[in-house]
Design an enzyme around this catalytic site. Structure first.
Site, mmCIF file in Angstrom:
data_model
loop_
_atom_site.group_PDB
_atom_site.id
_atom_site.type_symbol
_atom_site.label_atom_id
_atom_site.label_comp_id
_atom_site.label_asym_id
_atom_site.label_seq_id
_atom_site.Cartn_x
_atom_site.Cartn_y
_atom_site.Cartn_z
ATOM 1 N N ASP A 94 0.825 -1.217 0.000
ATOM 2 C CA ASP A 94 0.000 0.000 0.000
ATOM 3 C C ASP A 94 0.857 1.264 0.000
ATOM 4 O O ASP A 94 1.955 1.277 0.559
ATOM 5 C CB ASP A 94 -0.914 -0.020 1.234
ATOM 6 C CG ASP A 94 -2.065 0.974 1.106
ATOM 7 O OD1 ASP A 94 -2.428 1.330 -0.030
ATOM 8 O OD2 ASP A 94 -2.596 1.398 2.157
ATOM 9 N N LEU B 46 11.269 -19.825 -4.853
ATOM 10 C CA LEU B 46 10.207 -19.133 -4.118
ATOM 11 C C LEU B 46 8.847 -19.263 -4.820
ATOM 12 O O LEU B 46 8.751 -19.077 -6.028
ATOM 13 C CB LEU B 46 10.590 -17.642 -4.021
ATOM 14 C CG LEU B 46 9.644 -16.727 -3.244
ATOM 15 C CD1 LEU B 46 9.756 -16.971 -1.739
ATOM 16 C CD2 LEU B 46 9.974 -15.250 -3.543
ATOM 17 N N ARG C 61 -12.173 2.346 -8.149
ATOM 18 C CA ARG C 61 -11.265 3.490 -8.413
ATOM 19 C C ARG C 61 -11.523 4.083 -9.796
ATOM 20 O O ARG C 61 -12.150 3.434 -10.637
ATOM 21 C CB ARG C 61 -9.817 3.009 -8.308
ATOM 22 C CG ARG C 61 -9.498 2.608 -6.884
ATOM 23 C CD ARG C 61 -8.040 2.318 -6.729
ATOM 24 N NE ARG C 61 -7.770 2.002 -5.342
ATOM 25 C CZ ARG C 61 -6.590 2.139 -4.774
ATOM 26 N NH1 ARG C 61 -5.564 2.586 -5.469
ATOM 27 N NH2 ARG C 61 -6.436 1.831 -3.514
ATOM 28 N N ARG D 89 -1.256 9.329 -9.877
ATOM 29 C CA ARG D 89 -1.213 8.119 -9.055
ATOM 30 C C ARG D 89 -0.642 6.922 -9.815
ATOM 31 O O ARG D 89 0.035 6.073 -9.249
ATOM 32 C CB ARG D 89 -2.617 7.786 -8.549
ATOM 33 C CG ARG D 89 -3.164 8.778 -7.526
ATOM 34 C CD ARG D 89 -4.606 8.422 -7.169
ATOM 35 N NE ARG D 89 -4.697 7.063 -6.690
ATOM 36 C CZ ARG D 89 -4.482 6.705 -5.415
ATOM 37 N NH1 ARG D 89 -4.228 7.614 -4.513
ATOM 38 N NH2 ARG D 89 -4.554 5.444 -5.061
ATOM 39 N N HIS E 236 2.036 3.368 -9.233
ATOM 40 C CA HIS E 236 1.815 1.940 -9.489
ATOM 41 C C HIS E 236 2.956 1.356 -10.324
ATOM 42 O O HIS E 236 3.357 0.206 -10.122
ATOM 43 C CB HIS E 236 0.474 1.721 -10.183
ATOM 44 C CG HIS E 236 -0.702 2.106 -9.326
ATOM 45 N ND1 HIS E 236 -0.853 1.640 -8.038
ATOM 46 C CD2 HIS E 236 -1.768 2.921 -9.555
ATOM 47 C CE1 HIS E 236 -1.963 2.146 -7.519
ATOM 48 N NE2 HIS E 236 -2.527 2.938 -8.409
#
Ligand code: IPE
Ligand code: IPE
Ligand code: MG
Length: 233
Positions: free
Chosen positions: A16, A128, A68, A29, A33
């Site tokens: 976040d 992983l 959003r 924004r 991201h």
């Protein structure tokens, strides 16, 4: 990995703070991201190469995030496609296993077949396990699990915790030991509510695009200081 330190087996991260990171720099924004996607990549690489962590689950897009603005959602979906394209070629090289968690039926056919292909490629790798939670909501996941159980003809009056666990998107994987949330908020926002029942919760003010190996190590050190009791004394 060349040290003898204790690591959580499964680390989950609520990534976040991308939007605030961009806004602080007077950027749209979406720019946050894009940098956040790179932070995801470097975090997975670091955990794979330098730690004993076996599973990494990241919260990339929630069932609530569709509310959003359209251009922000479009940018996140563009980054998802871009990441998947690149992941394809580097998966085997990096020896990482990639899975997608969430209600994937919402995605267009090309994205879904790519997800399946990456999943199949992961049969060949041994490193992983990386779970990317997209269109993920914990409540939605539990409803989905219960419906799947009912559809399988299970005796619903005698459903057990194990039955539900086995029908979650994380079926077959260990529960997270440590959930990290960046970006200063102290909440779970519908993430791994069932699986995280006994997870240690680590909150940091650092915004996700600024998260680094130093922050990972700080969380690991904090985790080693916890006494996990699981209801015992
Ligand atoms: C997290 O960053 C990424 C997603 C939810 C997709 P945010 O976009 O929520 O960033 P803030 O919380 O607004 O800063
Ligand atoms: C949680 O972050 C979802 C992801 C990181 C993908 P949000 O930014 O959506 O959570 P809220 O709205 O602050 O609870
Ligand atoms: Mg947020």
């Amino acid at each position: 990995m060349e040290n003898n330190l204790i690591y959580p087996r499964h680390v989950a991260i609520i990534m976040d703070g991308n939007g605030r990171w961009a806004q602080k720099r007077l950027l749209p924004r979406k720019a946050g991201h894009a940098v956040g996607a790179e932070t995801f990549r470097s975090t997975a690489d670091y955990l794979n190469k330098n730690t004993g962590v076996e599973y990494l689950t990241v919260y990339a897009f929630s069932t609530e995030n569709w509310s959003r603005p359209r251009d922000e959602v479009d940018e996140i979906m563009r980054l998802l496609r871009k990441y998947m394209d690149e992941a394809c070629s580097s998966l085997l090289e990096k020896n990482v296993r990639l899975h997608f968690l969430g209600d994937l039926t919402i995605f267009p056919e090309d994205i879904r077949s790519e997800m399946d292909r990456l999943h199949a490629l992961s049969e060949k790798t041994t490193g992983l396990h990386v779970n990317v939670a997209v269109n993920y909501g914990s409540r939605d996941e539990i409803v989905h699990a219960v419906r799947a159980l009912a559809a399988s003809g299970a005796d619903m009056e005698h459903v057990t915790e194990e039955d539900i666990t086995a029908h979650l998107y994380t079926a077959g994987q260990p529960d997270p030991d440590l959930i990290i949330r960046t970006g200063a908020e102290k909440r779970l926002s519908n993430f791994l509510l069932w699986q995280g029942s006994y997870a240690e919760l680590y909150f940091t003010d650092v915004l996700w695009p600024d998260f680094s190996a130093k922050e990972i190590e700080a969380a690991m050190t904090w985790f080693r200081g916890r006494k996990r009791r699981f209801g015992n004394v």
